[in-house]
Design an enzyme around this catalytic site. Structure first.
Site, PDB file in Angstrom:
ATOM      1  N   LYS A   1       0.808  -1.222   0.000  1.00  0.00           N
ATOM      2  CA  LYS A   1       0.000   0.000   0.000  1.00  0.00           C
ATOM      3  C   LYS A   1       0.839   1.268   0.000  1.00  0.00           C
ATOM      4  CE  LYS A   1      -3.213  -2.956   0.092  1.00  0.00           C
ATOM      5  NZ  LYS A   1      -3.776  -3.416  -1.178  1.00  0.00           N
TER       6      LYS A   1
ATOM      7  N   GLU B   1      -2.385   7.890   7.667  1.00  0.00           N
ATOM      8  CA  GLU B   1      -3.311   8.666   6.842  1.00  0.00           C
ATOM      9  C   GLU B   1      -4.182   9.515   7.754  1.00  0.00           C
ATOM     10  OE1 GLU B   1      -4.314   5.576   3.150  1.00  0.00           O
ATOM     11  OE2 GLU B   1      -5.876   6.190   4.535  1.00  0.00           O
TER      12      GLU B   1
ATOM     13  N   HIS C   1     -15.725  -4.981   7.806  1.00  0.00           N
ATOM     14  CA  HIS C   1     -14.980  -4.959   6.552  1.00  0.00           C
ATOM     15  C   HIS C   1     -15.419  -6.044   5.570  1.00  0.00           C
ATOM     16  CE1 HIS C   1     -12.751  -1.895   8.458  1.00  0.00           C
ATOM     17  NE2 HIS C   1     -12.245  -2.688   9.373  1.00  0.00           N
TER      18      HIS C   1
ATOM     19  N   ARG D   1      -8.116  -7.780  -9.346  1.00  0.00           N
ATOM     20  CA  ARG D   1      -8.849  -9.024  -9.627  1.00  0.00           C
ATOM     21  C   ARG D   1     -10.279  -8.682 -10.034  1.00  0.00           C
ATOM     22  NH1 ARG D   1      -9.255  -8.189  -3.988  1.00  0.00           N
ATOM     23  NH2 ARG D   1     -11.431  -7.845  -3.455  1.00  0.00           N
TER      24      ARG D   1
HETATM   25  C1  MV4 Z   1      -9.968   4.600   6.313  1.00  0.00           C
HETATM   26  C2  MV4 Z   1     -11.096   5.108   6.980  1.00  0.00           C
HETATM   27  C3  MV4 Z   1     -11.056   6.421   7.380  1.00  0.00           C
HETATM   28  N1  MV4 Z   1      -9.959   7.180   7.140  1.00  0.00           N
HETATM   29  N2  MV4 Z   1      -8.903   5.413   6.092  1.00  0.00           N
HETATM   30  C4  MV4 Z   1     -11.328   0.053   6.174  1.00  0.00           C
HETATM   31  C5  MV4 Z   1     -10.869  -1.046   5.283  1.00  0.00           C
HETATM   32  C6  MV4 Z   1      -9.749  -0.507   4.483  1.00  0.00           C
HETATM   33  N3  MV4 Z   1      -9.888  -0.904   3.104  1.00  0.00           N
HETATM   34  C7  MV4 Z   1      -9.800   0.963   4.666  1.00  0.00           C
HETATM   35  N4  MV4 Z   1     -10.754   1.242   5.679  1.00  0.00           N
HETATM   36  C8  MV4 Z   1     -10.931   2.510   6.115  1.00  0.00           C
HETATM   37  N5  MV4 Z   1      -9.902   3.343   5.891  1.00  0.00           N
HETATM   38  C9  MV4 Z   1      -8.912   6.656   6.513  1.00  0.00           C
HETATM   39  N6  MV4 Z   1      -7.834   7.420   6.292  1.00  0.00           N
HETATM   40  C10 MV4 Z   1     -12.164   4.270   7.203  1.00  0.00           C
HETATM   41  C11 MV4 Z   1     -12.084   2.959   6.776  1.00  0.00           C
HETATM   42  C12 MV4 Z   1     -13.233   2.146   7.042  1.00  0.00           C
HETATM   43  C13 MV4 Z   1     -14.010   1.625   6.020  1.00  0.00           C
HETATM   44  C14 MV4 Z   1     -13.681   1.828   4.681  1.00  0.00           C
HETATM   45  C15 MV4 Z   1     -14.452   1.305   3.680  1.00  0.00           C
HETATM   46  C16 MV4 Z   1     -15.566   0.571   3.989  1.00  0.00           C
HETATM   47  C17 MV4 Z   1     -15.913   0.336   5.309  1.00  0.00           C
HETATM   48  C18 MV4 Z   1     -15.138   0.849   6.324  1.00  0.00           C
HETATM   49  C19 MV4 Z   1     -15.497   0.617   7.647  1.00  0.00           C
HETATM   50  C20 MV4 Z   1     -14.729   1.130   8.650  1.00  0.00           C
HETATM   51  C21 MV4 Z   1     -13.590   1.887   8.350  1.00  0.00           C
END
Ligand code: MV4
Length: 507
Positions: A119, A203, A238, A295
């Protein structure tokens, strides 16, 4: 430089293995199944032209066994391998092995998989090509001192994330200064034990974001197009639960901007194949690159439904080296599509997996309904793999109509023998926030009371109706056999009818 594919080994199981084989069959390609011991009676084995055993049930010894799968590809004279999703689909080593053995990997090169799998590298690549990313670091946090300095620069609250992560593992939110170092250590150790790599980065924390992803297709001639967005904010721990397209949040202007960024992101790595660019979108409609999935995704059918394109067929054509048949101007969304993931799980018991024997299954049918599944009556869902039973994909002209149709299809869906998430999904379709399209990634958390409330009234009426019908029938049989049963004009069905009650509640 195009090479015709004639036989595809599908290195997967379940609904996605079938999904891939269906497209193969349509374009005259033979499919080869591989299966673990417990999957001997699985549908993908029945559907394929040929099937080969690859080992015991645990994935490590079968669906993740690179040597075994390559060996079967050679024995069976497969000229290509489709990895589906999960398992080896984002494994750079597997893609490389295919290359070395002269087998076409239906997916990107090992280099692209590695770049996007890391990442920090992915973020740096996007920053350098002008794709908006979440404000934060470009590098691994070397030590505590650097971490404290960087967090101060970015400003609390922040997210500390594992570079080898994705999908929420090795991720910590920090909102207090005194928690920075403990969260850092927690993220690091989780990253190390999960991925064998303890690199982490920082982040800015985006509160209540939307998860919106763009489907892209790139060929081996440098052409990249996007097939619009999927709204994936309905998630639990997630895990996506419901996906839809178009996103209720989207405007034509934002789609155009995000679509351009998605294409730029793919071009930055010379991407070819089908891929997904994930974005977080905040309340002010700012969007930020999050990750790229290299994918085909679980939720790809909603994109297929509104754009009309078969993404697996496109993947195969791209892998053969042919240029994309379509241009960006050819892509538009027609109507609305929603997908519900049907899981064998006990939603009343912390969503525990509920594998077991399917004693009965009736799947929904009719206008606008697609089910991508693989189970049949008498099939036993093994405990060794993901307990997803099927995906229910609905199409309608409008979002409101799609929700009504989804409710209808979920009502028609009858599965006994295992617990399923169907009732929970029905509650989501009835939830005011969902119906109004006012939801973000906290939707399930925010609506827990509504979603978990047992709608026992409906249940009880339905059960009562069945018992009443049975007693009524027996009674009539004894007292007045023959045509009386039909002409007696009993009122049991009217009383118990769910749809009538549903409508009465709505108005
Ligand atoms: C985040 C975020 C808020 N701020 N990054 C969760 C899984 C991963 N793919 C990234 N995720 C998140 N990253 C920052 N800088 C909140 C989440 C997140 C989230 C993102 C997408 C779908 C559902 C989620 C549930 C909780 C937190």
């Amino acid at each position: 430089m195009t090479k015709r594919i004639t036989r595809v080994l599908v290195a997967n199981r379940g609904e996605i293995a079938l999904r891939v084989m269906r497209s193969c069959r349509e374009i005259g390609i033979q499919s080869i199944a591989v299966y673990s011991d417990v999957d001997r009676t699985s549908m993908h084995v029945r559907y394929a032209n040929y099937a080969y055993p690859i080992g015991p049930a645990p994935s490590n010894e079968s669906y993740l066994n690179i040597d075994k799968i390559i060996e079967v590809a050679k024995i069976s004279k497969a000229d290509a391998i489709h990895p589906g999703y999960g398992f080896l689909s984002e494994n750079a080593e597997f893609s490389k092995r295919c290359q070395e053995e002269g087998i076409i990997f239906i997916g990107p090169t090992p280099e692209i998989i590695s770049t996007m799998g890391d990442k920090i590298t992915a973020r740096t690549t996007m920053i350098n090509s002008g794709v908006p990313v979440v404000p934060g670091t470009k590098e691994n946090l070397e030590d505590d001192e650097m971490a404290l300095r960087v967090v101060k620069e970015v400003g609390l609250p922040v997210m500390i994330k594992a570079s080898a992560g994705g999908g929420g593992k090795g991720m910590r939110m920090v909102d207090k200064e005194e928690n920075i170092l403990s969260s850092l250590r927690a993220a690091r150790s989780e990253a190390l034990s999960s991925f064998g790599d303890d690199s982490v980065y920082v982040e800015k924390y985006i509160s209540s974001p939307h998860h919106i992803e763009f489907q892209i297709l790139g060929d081996k001639h440098g052409n990249v197009i996007h097939l619009c967005e999927r709204e994936c904010s309905v998630q639990r721990r997630h895990q996506k639960v419901v996906e839809e397209t178009p996103s209720p949040l989207m405007t034509p202007e934002l789609r155009e901007k995000m679509g351009k960024s998605a294409v730029e992101a793919a071009k930055a790595v010379n991407y070819h194949g089908a891929g997904t660019i994930e974005f977080l979108v905040d309340n002010n409609l700012n969007y930020y690159f999050l990750e790229m999935n290299t994918r085909l995704q679980v939720e790809h059918p909603i994109t297929e439904r509104v754009t009309g394109y078969d993404l697996v067929k496109a993947q195969i054509q791209i892998a053969e080296g042919r240029p994309l048949e379509i241009k960006q101007e050819d892509i538009f969304q027609f109507g609305h599509s929603i997908e519900c993931r049907i899981y064998a799980e006990d939603t009343d018991n912390n969503f525990m997996p509920s594998p077991g024997l399917i004693t009965h299954i009736t799947e929904p049918m009719g206008l606008g309904v697609r089910t991508d599944g693989y189970v049949y009556e008498g099939y036993e869902i093994p405990i060794h793999y993901d307990p997803m039973i099927s995906k229910l994909i609905i199409w309608a002209r409008t979002r409101a109509e799609a929700i009504e149709r989804m409710s209808r299809a979920l009502y028609e869906y009858k599965i006994t023998g295992v617990k399923t998430s169907i009732k929970f999904l029905e509650r989501i379709m009835e939830c005011p926030d969902f119906k109004e399209g006012k939801y973000d990634t906290h939707f399930i958390q925010n609506n827990e009371d509504f979603l978990m409330a047992p709608d026992s009234s409906k249940e009880r009426f339905e059960d009562l109706a069945i018992v009443a019908a049975f007693l009524d029938y027996n009674h009539k049989l004894k007292n007045a056999p023959g045509s009386d049963i039909i002409s007696s004009g009993t009122k049991w069905k009217e009383f118990g009818r769910r749809s009538a009650m549903h409508r009465a509640n709505k108005n």
